[in-house]
Enzyme design. Structure first.
Site, mmCIF file in Angstrom:
data_model
loop_
_atom_site.group_PDB
_atom_site.id
_atom_site.type_symbol
_atom_site.label_atom_id
_atom_site.label_comp_id
_atom_site.label_asym_id
_atom_site.label_seq_id
_atom_site.Cartn_x
_atom_site.Cartn_y
_atom_site.Cartn_z
ATOM 1 N N HIS A 144 1.107 -0.943 0.097
ATOM 2 C CA HIS A 144 -0.241 0.193 0.570
ATOM 3 C C HIS A 144 0.835 0.978 0.628
ATOM 4 C CE1 HIS A 144 0.793 -0.842 4.770
ATOM 5 N NE2 HIS A 144 0.417 0.286 4.975
ATOM 6 N N HIS A 183 3.696 6.952 3.809
ATOM 7 C CA HIS A 183 4.449 6.332 3.822
ATOM 8 C C HIS A 183 4.392 4.937 2.845
ATOM 9 C CE1 HIS A 183 1.589 4.364 6.138
ATOM 10 N NE2 HIS A 183 1.826 3.281 5.793
ATOM 11 N N GLU A 228 7.512 1.057 4.902
ATOM 12 C CA GLU A 228 6.869 0.375 6.061
ATOM 13 C C GLU A 228 7.302 -1.564 4.978
ATOM 14 O OE1 GLU A 228 2.603 0.257 6.978
ATOM 15 O OE2 GLU A 228 2.712 -1.148 7.699
HETATM 16 C C1 LIG Z 1 -1.947 0.518 11.600
HETATM 17 C C2 LIG Z 1 -0.603 0.509 10.942
HETATM 18 C C3 LIG Z 1 -0.071 0.927 9.345
HETATM 19 C C4 LIG Z 1 -0.554 -0.413 8.691
HETATM 20 O O1 LIG Z 1 0.396 -0.334 6.940
HETATM 21 O O2 LIG Z 1 -0.357 -1.655 9.016
HETATM 22 C C5 LIG Z 1 0.144 1.770 9.665
HETATM 23 O O3 LIG Z 1 0.687 1.961 8.457
HETATM 24 S S1 LIG Z 1 0.111 2.525 11.274
HETATM 25 C C6 LIG Z 1 1.959 4.338 10.565
HETATM 26 C C7 LIG Z 1 1.514 5.242 11.300
HETATM 27 N N1 LIG Z 1 3.310 4.672 11.925
HETATM 28 C C8 LIG Z 1 3.900 4.874 11.814
HETATM 29 O O4 LIG Z 1 4.348 5.885 10.689
HETATM 30 C C9 LIG Z 1 5.437 4.827 12.436
HETATM 31 C C10 LIG Z 1 6.722 5.373 12.347
HETATM 32 N N2 LIG Z 1 6.980 6.378 12.134
HETATM 33 C C11 LIG Z 1 7.472 7.060 13.075
HETATM 34 O O5 LIG Z 1 8.245 6.629 13.870
HETATM 35 C C12 LIG Z 1 7.332 8.638 12.773
HETATM 36 O O6 LIG Z 1 6.846 9.024 11.495
HETATM 37 C C13 LIG Z 1 8.478 9.054 12.000
HETATM 38 C C14 LIG Z 1 9.973 8.489 13.284
HETATM 39 C C15 LIG Z 1 9.389 8.732 10.989
HETATM 40 C C16 LIG Z 1 8.602 10.784 12.426
HETATM 41 O O7 LIG Z 1 8.227 11.149 13.123
HETATM 42 P P1 LIG Z 1 8.364 12.546 13.678
HETATM 43 O O8 LIG Z 1 8.056 13.098 12.274
HETATM 44 O O9 LIG Z 1 7.406 12.948 14.610
HETATM 45 O O10 LIG Z 1 9.809 13.375 14.371
HETATM 46 P P2 LIG Z 1 10.673 13.906 13.260
HETATM 47 O O11 LIG Z 1 10.130 15.529 13.180
HETATM 48 O O12 LIG Z 1 11.933 14.218 13.970
HETATM 49 O O13 LIG Z 1 10.741 13.793 11.692
HETATM 50 C C17 LIG Z 1 11.893 13.378 11.279
HETATM 51 C C18 LIG Z 1 12.630 13.380 10.796
HETATM 52 O O14 LIG Z 1 11.740 12.481 8.898
HETATM 53 C C19 LIG Z 1 10.812 13.395 8.389
HETATM 54 N N3 LIG Z 1 9.636 12.527 8.455
HETATM 55 C C20 LIG Z 1 8.845 12.467 9.545
HETATM 56 N N4 LIG Z 1 8.298 11.474 9.016
HETATM 57 C C21 LIG Z 1 8.092 11.188 7.469
HETATM 58 C C22 LIG Z 1 7.480 10.688 6.528
HETATM 59 N N5 LIG Z 1 6.492 10.343 6.725
HETATM 60 N N6 LIG Z 1 8.104 10.609 5.012
HETATM 61 C C23 LIG Z 1 9.291 11.443 5.120
HETATM 62 N N7 LIG Z 1 10.361 12.100 6.328
HETATM 63 C C24 LIG Z 1 9.416 12.220 7.358
HETATM 64 C C25 LIG Z 1 10.878 14.570 8.857
HETATM 65 O O15 LIG Z 1 10.499 16.288 8.582
HETATM 66 C C26 LIG Z 1 11.962 14.928 9.820
HETATM 67 O O16 LIG Z 1 12.646 15.211 8.720
HETATM 68 P P3 LIG Z 1 13.908 16.175 9.181
HETATM 69 O O17 LIG Z 1 14.871 16.855 7.736
HETATM 70 O O18 LIG Z 1 15.290 16.479 10.124
HETATM 71 O O19 LIG Z 1 12.556 17.757 9.256
HETATM 72 CO CO LIG Z 2 1.425 1.359 6.446
#
Ligand SMILES: CC[C@H](C(=O)O)C(=O)SCCNC(=O)CCNC(=O)[C@H](O)C(C)(C)COP(=O)(O)OP(=O)(O)OC[C@H]1O[C@@H](n2cnc3c(N)ncnc32)[C@H](O)[C@@H]1OP(=O)(O)O
Ligand SMILES: [Co+2]
Length: 134
Positions: free
Chosen positions: A7, A79, A130
């Protein structure tokens, strides 16, 4: 290692409005909203002939997508999920190659009842990846 595209996920500010657009003008088959408290999101799946779109909205106070939606108020692609035959072997290979596995590194059960892991976007050209056990 990676197999089918399972997905593509879009974080949305209004889940039902996004679902109505996919169900309405885009004419897609759309699931009901399913809360996923272990993951801090509520999800809706849009079924396509060759893959799925996962619509995501934050659930609870510590949603991992809250900051993303604050930065992207209209929503955005969040993602991409690839299937792997053996998620633990994939994890160990990726870690050995220095790729960051998010969380505690142990797979959690995802929206399809299969183990999932997430890989840091900075290690994959800015895309949050993912992995889902096929
Ligand atoms: C039910 C489950 C379902 C499934 O399919 O089965 C799911 O998909 S659940 C989906 C939700 N869960 C997750 O996304 C878990 C993994 N994600 C994380 O742990 C966080 O989102 C993380 C660590 C990727 C980012 O968290 P956060 O935004 O709070 O941290 P920062 O602001 O420090 O970001 C760090 C850095 O990454 C960039 N960033 C954040 N999110 C994304 C993204 N989705 N795609 C690309 N880049 C991303 C953010 O801009 C920061 O970059 P920087 O250059 O330092 O600004
Ligand atoms: Co997902």
């Amino acid at each position: 290692m990676i197999g089918r595209l399972n997905h593509l996920a879009i974080a949305v500010p209004d889940l039902e409005a996004a679902a109505a657009t996919y169900r309405g003008v885009l004419g897609a088959k759309v699931s009901e909203a399913v809360p996923q408290p272990d993951h801090g999101v509520t999800v809706i799946f849009v079924e396509l002939p060759n893959t799925k779109i996962e619509l995501l909205h934050p659930l609870g106070d510590n949603s991992p997508i809250a900051a993303f939606l604050q930065k992207n108020a209209a929503g955005g692609i969040h993602h991409i999920c690839y299937e792997v035959d053996d998620i633990l072997a994939a994890r160990d290979t990726l870690k050995a190659e220095g790729k960051r596995v998010l969380g505690d590194g142990e797979p959690k059960i995802g929206a399809h009842g299969k183990p999932v892991l997430f890989l840091h976007p900075k290690d994959f050209n800015g895309a949050l990846v993912e992995l889902e056990q096929a």
